[in-house]
Design an enzyme around this catalytic site. Structure first.
Site, PDB file in Angstrom:
ATOM      1  N   THR A  15      -1.445 -42.167 -44.571  1.00 47.27           N
ATOM      2  CA  THR A  15      -1.969 -41.014 -44.961  1.00 47.27           C
ATOM      3  C   THR A  15      -3.199 -41.269 -43.842  1.00 47.27           C
ATOM      4  O   THR A  15      -3.015 -42.593 -43.735  1.00 47.27           O
ATOM      5  CB  THR A  15      -2.025 -39.961 -45.888  1.00 47.27           C
ATOM      6  OG1 THR A  15      -2.983 -40.528 -46.344  1.00 47.27           O
ATOM      7  CG2 THR A  15      -0.709 -40.233 -47.241  1.00 47.27           C
ATOM      8  N   CYS A  16      -4.282 -39.870 -43.888  1.00 47.38           N
ATOM      9  CA  CYS A  16      -5.185 -40.776 -42.942  1.00 47.38           C
ATOM     10  C   CYS A  16      -6.042 -41.359 -43.784  1.00 47.38           C
ATOM     11  O   CYS A  16      -7.482 -41.862 -43.158  1.00 47.38           O
ATOM     12  CB  CYS A  16      -5.876 -38.916 -42.718  1.00 47.38           C
ATOM     13  SG  CYS A  16      -6.600 -37.871 -44.310  1.00 47.38           S
TER      14      CYS A  16
ATOM     15  N   GLY B 124      -4.514 -31.057 -51.832  1.00 42.00           N
ATOM     16  CA  GLY B 124      -3.117 -30.579 -52.283  1.00 42.00           C
ATOM     17  C   GLY B 124      -1.810 -31.218 -51.241  1.00 42.00           C
ATOM     18  O   GLY B 124      -1.203 -31.082 -51.857  1.00 42.00           O
ATOM     19  N   GLU B 125      -2.823 -31.947 -49.592  1.00 41.16           N
ATOM     20  CA  GLU B 125      -1.539 -32.123 -48.745  1.00 41.16           C
ATOM     21  C   GLU B 125      -0.924 -33.749 -49.358  1.00 41.16           C
ATOM     22  O   GLU B 125       0.364 -34.160 -48.887  1.00 41.16           O
ATOM     23  CB  GLU B 125      -2.740 -32.280 -47.855  1.00 41.16           C
ATOM     24  CG  GLU B 125      -2.675 -31.060 -46.877  1.00 41.16           C
ATOM     25  CD  GLU B 125      -4.293 -30.615 -46.926  1.00 41.16           C
ATOM     26  OE1 GLU B 125      -4.707 -31.206 -48.187  1.00 41.16           O
ATOM     27  OE2 GLU B 125      -4.766 -29.729 -46.930  1.00 41.16           O
TER      28      GLU B 125
ATOM     29  N   GLY C 184      -3.220 -29.046 -31.884  1.00 39.57           N
ATOM     30  CA  GLY C 184      -1.809 -29.926 -32.762  1.00 39.57           C
ATOM     31  C   GLY C 184      -1.107 -28.753 -33.798  1.00 39.57           C
ATOM     32  O   GLY C 184      -1.531 -27.693 -33.996  1.00 39.57           O
ATOM     33  N   THR C 185       0.562 -29.158 -33.326  1.00 33.86           N
ATOM     34  CA  THR C 185       0.778 -28.086 -34.415  1.00 33.86           C
ATOM     35  C   THR C 185       1.718 -28.482 -35.852  1.00 33.86           C
ATOM     36  O   THR C 185       2.916 -28.775 -35.931  1.00 33.86           O
ATOM     37  CB  THR C 185       2.399 -27.764 -33.433  1.00 33.86           C
ATOM     38  OG1 THR C 185       3.002 -28.576 -33.117  1.00 33.86           O
ATOM     39  CG2 THR C 185       1.660 -26.336 -32.739  1.00 33.86           C
TER      40      THR C 185
ATOM     41  N   ARG D  25       1.486 -30.956 -39.353  1.00 31.78           N
ATOM     42  CA  ARG D  25       1.261 -31.165 -41.501  1.00 31.78           C
ATOM     43  C   ARG D  25      -0.544 -30.773 -41.564  1.00 31.78           C
ATOM     44  O   ARG D  25      -0.096 -30.308 -42.405  1.00 31.78           O
ATOM     45  CB  ARG D  25       1.359 -32.292 -41.301  1.00 31.78           C
ATOM     46  CG  ARG D  25       0.429 -33.802 -41.323  1.00 31.78           C
ATOM     47  CD  ARG D  25       0.363 -35.130 -42.081  1.00 31.78           C
ATOM     48  NE  ARG D  25      -0.454 -35.353 -41.532  1.00 31.78           N
ATOM     49  CZ  ARG D  25      -0.784 -37.358 -41.317  1.00 31.78           C
ATOM     50  NH1 ARG D  25       0.854 -37.943 -41.764  1.00 31.78           N
ATOM     51  NH2 ARG D  25      -1.490 -37.869 -41.226  1.00 31.78           N
ATOM     52  N   TYR D  26      -1.250 -31.232 -40.568  1.00 36.79           N
ATOM     53  CA  TYR D  26      -2.928 -30.565 -41.333  1.00 36.79           C
ATOM     54  C   TYR D  26      -2.834 -29.170 -40.037  1.00 36.79           C
ATOM     55  O   TYR D  26      -3.716 -28.298 -41.277  1.00 36.79           O
ATOM     56  CB  TYR D  26      -3.759 -30.714 -40.887  1.00 36.79           C
ATOM     57  CG  TYR D  26      -4.051 -32.217 -42.011  1.00 36.79           C
ATOM     58  CD1 TYR D  26      -3.810 -31.639 -43.064  1.00 36.79           C
ATOM     59  CD2 TYR D  26      -3.804 -33.560 -41.655  1.00 36.79           C
ATOM     60  CE1 TYR D  26      -4.245 -32.320 -44.133  1.00 36.79           C
ATOM     61  CE2 TYR D  26      -4.470 -34.238 -42.165  1.00 36.79           C
ATOM     62  CZ  TYR D  26      -4.507 -34.153 -43.932  1.00 36.79           C
ATOM     63  OH  TYR D  26      -4.477 -34.836 -44.713  1.00 36.79           O
TER      64      TYR D  26
END
EC number: 1.2.1.70
Length: 461
Positions: free
Chosen positions: A47-48, A118-119, A192-193, A195-196
Site C-alpha cells: 500500500t502507500c 477504511g481503505e 487518476g481513476t 483505488r483512491y
C-alpha cells in the site's frame, strides 16, 4: 510456520517504500516462492505506507526460518531494485503466532498513518485475490487472510475506530484547509481513476467542492467522469488543466511522474498566465516586466500516489505548494486512545483464537492415531466377549463408555499442550505409554506464543 517481512511508515523511509511499491504484487510473490523449496505460499500487501510479505514456510518449529527469509529478501530486491543490505536493515521479521495479530491489526486500521482508516481492509482483500490469481496462496494463508477480514469487520462494528470516516484522503484535505478559502469556488483537478479516486472525489464533495474535473493517464477519465457526474479532461488539454486548477489531487497507479515543473510551466504558457522563475538556491523570485501576462494564482498539489505521481521539482515553480504522503504522515493525528485500546483487545483475542485453532490442528494426526489405537482395543474386547458367549448390549455399552472416559483426559491434554507449543511432549508420551508412533507433518507444526515477538532481520553472516 507463518513468517512476515514488514516495512512501513514506522520503520522505513518514504524512498524505500516507494521503490518497494513498484515491486509489489503477484509477480514478487511468485518469485519469492520459487526462491526456496520450503516456501509453500506468499501474499504481498503493498500500500502507500507499507510493504509486507506474508509467507508460509513448510518447516517444523525449531528449524531456522532465516534461509527462507534471505531467499525472500533476494527476490524482493530483484523485483524492487532495493539493495539486499538495505532490506535487511529495514524489514522487520515476525514469525509464529505474532503474524496473525499483526495482520489483524493492519487490516483493522490500527497500524495506519491515520488510525482506523477504511481503505486498508479492501487493500488487504485485494492482495489475497492477487495471490490467488498468481497461484501463490496456501491453505494456512487463506485462513489467515479470511480471518483478518472478519476481524476488521468486527472491530469496525464494535468500536469507535474509523467512526469519523477518516482516511489519508480526508487528512490531506484537512491539512489543505488553510490554503483553500472556499472549496465551493475552488477549481479542482483529480488525476487518476484508481483505488483512491472515488474516495478522493467523495471527500472533496464533503468539503463542498463543486468544480471538479478528472484526468486519467490510462484513458479512463471519460468513463469515471460519466459515472460520477463530472467533466473529463483530454490528454491534449491536461497541461492547461493543471495550470488552471487551484487544487490538484493525484492518485494514479503509474510508475512515472504525471506532473512536473515543465508541464506546469507549459500549461501556464498555454493558458496565458505568467510564472516567475525561482532561484532554487536563494528561493528569490525573478520579476518580469510590468506588461507581462497575469500572475498565476497559488496552487496546491496533493500527491497521494506511491510511487510519487508528482515530481519534487514542482515546488520550484512560483506559487506551487506540494503536499505528499511523506508530509501527510508527519501530521497524522494522535490515536483516539480508548477506541484504539478496545480495538487492540479484539484483535488480540482474535489472534489468540486463530493460533489456538492452528495449534490444536497440529496434533490432529496424533489424536487420530491414539483414538484409532484405543478403538481397536475396544473392538477387540467386544469381539472377545462375544466369542465367550457374552453378546449382551450392556457389556458393549460399558466398553464403549469406558473408551470415552479413557480418551477424555488425553484429548484435553492434547489441546493444552498444543496451545503451549509442547507438541513433542504429547508425541513422546504416546510412544512411551502405548507404543503409538506419530511423525507430525511439517505443515502441522506451530510455533509457541513466545515467538510472537518481532525482531529485526539479522544480517547474513
Amino acid at each position: 510456520m507463518l513468517i512476515l517481512l514488514s516495512a512501513s511508515h514506522k520503520n522505513s523511509s518514504f524512498e524505500v517504500l516507494e521503490m518497494l511499491s513498484v515491486g509489489g504484487g503477484g509477480e514478487t510473490a511468485g518469485h519469492i516462492v520459487a526462491k526456496h523449496v520450503a516456501l509453500s505460499g506468499a501474499v504481498i500487501v503493498a500500500t502507500c505506507n507499507r510493504f509486507e510479505a506474508y509467507l508460509d514456510l513448510d518447516e517444523p518449529y525449531g528449524v531456522s526460518p532465516l534461509p527462507a527469509v534471505y531467499a525472500a529478501i533476494e527476490a524482493v530486491s530483484a523485483n524492487s531494485g532495493v539493495p539486499q543490505d538495505t532490506l535487511r536493515d529495514t524489514l522487520t521479521l515476525v514469525h509464529g503466532n505474532g503474524v496473525a495479530e499483526h495482520l489483524f491489526a493492519v487490516t483493522s486500521g490500527l497500524e495506519s498513518v491515520v488510525v482506523g482508516e477504511g481503505e486498508i481492509a479492501g487493500q488487504v482483500r485485494r492482495s489475497l485475490e492477487q495471490a490467488r490469481a498468481a497461484g501463490t496462496t496456501s491453505p494456512e494463508l487463506e485462513r489467515l487472510f479470511q480471518r483478518a477480514s472478519q476481524t476488521s469487520r468486527g472491530v469496525k462494528n464494535r468500536t469507535g475506530i474509523g467512526s469519523a470516516g477518516r482516511s489519508l484522503v480526508r487528512l490531506a484535505l484537512e491539512l489543505a484547509e488553510s490554503r483553500v478559502s472556499d472549496w465551493a469556488e475552488a477549481r479542482v483537478l483529480l488525476v487518476g481513476t484508481g483505488r483512491y479516486a472515488g474516495a478522493s472525489l467523495a471527500a472533496l464533495r464533503d468539503r463542498g467542492a463543486e468544480n471538479v474535473r478528472v484526468y486519467s493517464p490510462s484513458g479512463r477519465a471519460q468513463k469515471f467522469a460519466s459515472s460520477h457526474g463530472i467533466d473529463a479532461v483530454l490528454a491534449a488539454d491536461f497541461a492547461g488543466a493543471v495550470a488552471g486548477a487551484d487544487v490538484v489531487v493525484t492518485c494514479t497507479l503509474g510508475e512515472d511522474h504525471v506532473i512536473d515543473a515543465a508541464l506546469i510551466l507549459a500549461g501556464r504558457a498555454a493558458v496565458g498566465v505568467n510564472s516567475h522563475p525561482i532561484d532554487t538556491e536563494s528561493r528569490a523570485v525573478h520579476l518580469c516586466p510590468a506588461d507581462a501576462a497575469p500572475e498565476a494564482p497559488p496552487q496546491l498539489i496533493i500527491d497521494l500516489g506511491l510511487p510519487r505521481n508528482v515530481a519534487p521539482n514542482v515546488v520550484d515553480v512560483a506559487g506551487v505548494e506540494l503536499l505528499d504522503l511523506e508530509t501527510i504522515s508527519i501530521h497524522a493525528p494522535l490515536e483516539e486512545l480508548n477506541a484504539t485500546d478496545e480495538a487492540r483487545e479484539l484483535v488480540g483475542r482474535a489472534a489468540r483464537k486463530f493460533s489456538a485453532v492452528a495449534e490444536e490442528q497440529s496434533l490432529a494426526p496424533a489424536v487420530v492415531a491414539l483414538r484409532t489405537y484405543i478403538f481397536e482395543l475396544r473392538d477387540a474386547e467386544i469381539a472377545r466377549a462375544r466369542s465367550r458367549g457374552d453378546s449382551s448390549e450392556q457389556t458393549e455399552q460399558a466398553l464403549r463408555h469406558l473408551t470415552g472416559v479413557l480418551l477424555h483426559t488425553p484429548m484435553v491434554r492434547a489441546r493444552e499442550l498444543a496451545r503451549a507449543g509442547e507438541q513433542e511432549s504429547y508425541i513422546t508420551g504416546l510412544d512411551a505409554l502405548f507404543g503409538v508412533q506419530v511423525d507430525l507433518d511439517a505443515s502441522s507444526s506451530a510455533a509457541p506464543a513466545a515467538d510472537a515477538a518481532s525482531a529485526d532481520v539479522p544480517a547474513a553472516s
